[in-house]
Design a protein around this motif. Structure first.
Motif, PDB file in Angstrom:
ATOM      1  N   ARG A   1      35.577 -51.001 -25.011  1.00  0.00           N
ATOM      2  CA  ARG A   1      36.772 -50.151 -25.250  1.00  0.00           C
ATOM      3  C   ARG A   1      37.375 -49.613 -24.027  1.00  0.00           C
ATOM      4  O   ARG A   1      36.923 -48.961 -23.010  1.00  0.00           O
ATOM      5  CB  ARG A   1      36.017 -48.837 -26.043  1.00  0.00           C
TER       6      ARG A   1
ATOM      7  N   ARG B   1      40.141 -46.220 -23.534  1.00  0.00           N
ATOM      8  CA  ARG B   1      40.992 -45.232 -23.969  1.00  0.00           C
ATOM      9  C   ARG B   1      42.074 -45.281 -23.282  1.00  0.00           C
ATOM     10  O   ARG B   1      42.215 -45.154 -21.997  1.00  0.00           O
ATOM     11  CB  ARG B   1      40.173 -43.849 -23.752  1.00  0.00           C
TER      12      ARG B   1
ATOM     13  N   ALA C   1      35.081 -41.978 -30.825  1.00  0.00           N
ATOM     14  CA  ALA C   1      36.409 -42.065 -31.032  1.00  0.00           C
ATOM     15  C   ALA C   1      36.786 -40.858 -31.842  1.00  0.00           C
ATOM     16  O   ALA C   1      35.920 -40.063 -32.635  1.00  0.00           O
ATOM     17  CB  ALA C   1      36.929 -43.344 -31.806  1.00  0.00           C
TER      18      ALA C   1
ATOM     19  N   TYR D   1      43.265 -45.945 -28.234  1.00  0.00           N
ATOM     20  CA  TYR D   1      42.170 -46.958 -28.009  1.00  0.00           C
ATOM     21  C   TYR D   1      42.461 -48.292 -28.141  1.00  0.00           C
ATOM     22  O   TYR D   1      43.266 -48.797 -28.686  1.00  0.00           O
ATOM     23  CB  TYR D   1      40.928 -46.730 -28.603  1.00  0.00           C
TER      24      TYR D   1
END
Length: 128
Positions: free
Chosen positions: A35, A37, A60, A66
């Motif tokens: 992941r 951001r 999240a 994202y």
């Protein structure tokens, strides 16, 4: 082989759930999710043992964008090409919509520059 498809949903509580279809490959033993951001440097790797087809990111939250890369892993630890999905907070709609893009095919390895030219489409999700 990479996952066959990917999708997702930005849940009303701010969490994000992604799902995928496993390839027809008996050597797949697990999933790796990377992941990013997008509005600041924040990268996390989630390792899933077994043949899961969904993951909810409880870290999240709204007002952030994202990108999730999903890869399959075989018993030897080898990773497939990555397939990604993005959840983009779109302020131009007054914080009431988000854009969601998914790759049409495998993407570059996480950390490398890329373009969204291979996007399948755009879905608008409305906050309730």
């Amino acid at each position: 082989l990479p996952v066959a498809s990917i999708g997702g949903l930005w849940n009303s509580n701010g969490t994000i759930t992604i799902n995928w279809t496993l390839p027809a490959d008996p050597s797949v033993t697990g999933i790796r999710i990377f992941r990013e951001r997008l509005d600041r440097f924040d990268e996390v790797i989630f390792e899933i043992v077994g043949l899961a087809t969904t993951y909810t990111d409880t870290q999240a939250h709204f007002d952030a964008s994202y990108r999730y890369w999903v890869q399959t892993r075989n018993g030897s630890g080898q990773l497939s090409d990555a397939v990604y999905i993005e959840f983009l907070d779109d302020d131009s709609f007054g914080d009431s919509h988000w854009s969601c893009w998914a790759s049409a095919a495998s993407g570059p390895a996480p950390g490398w520059p890329f373009l969204l030219a291979g996007a399948l489409g755009l879905v608008f999700l409305r906050r309730r």
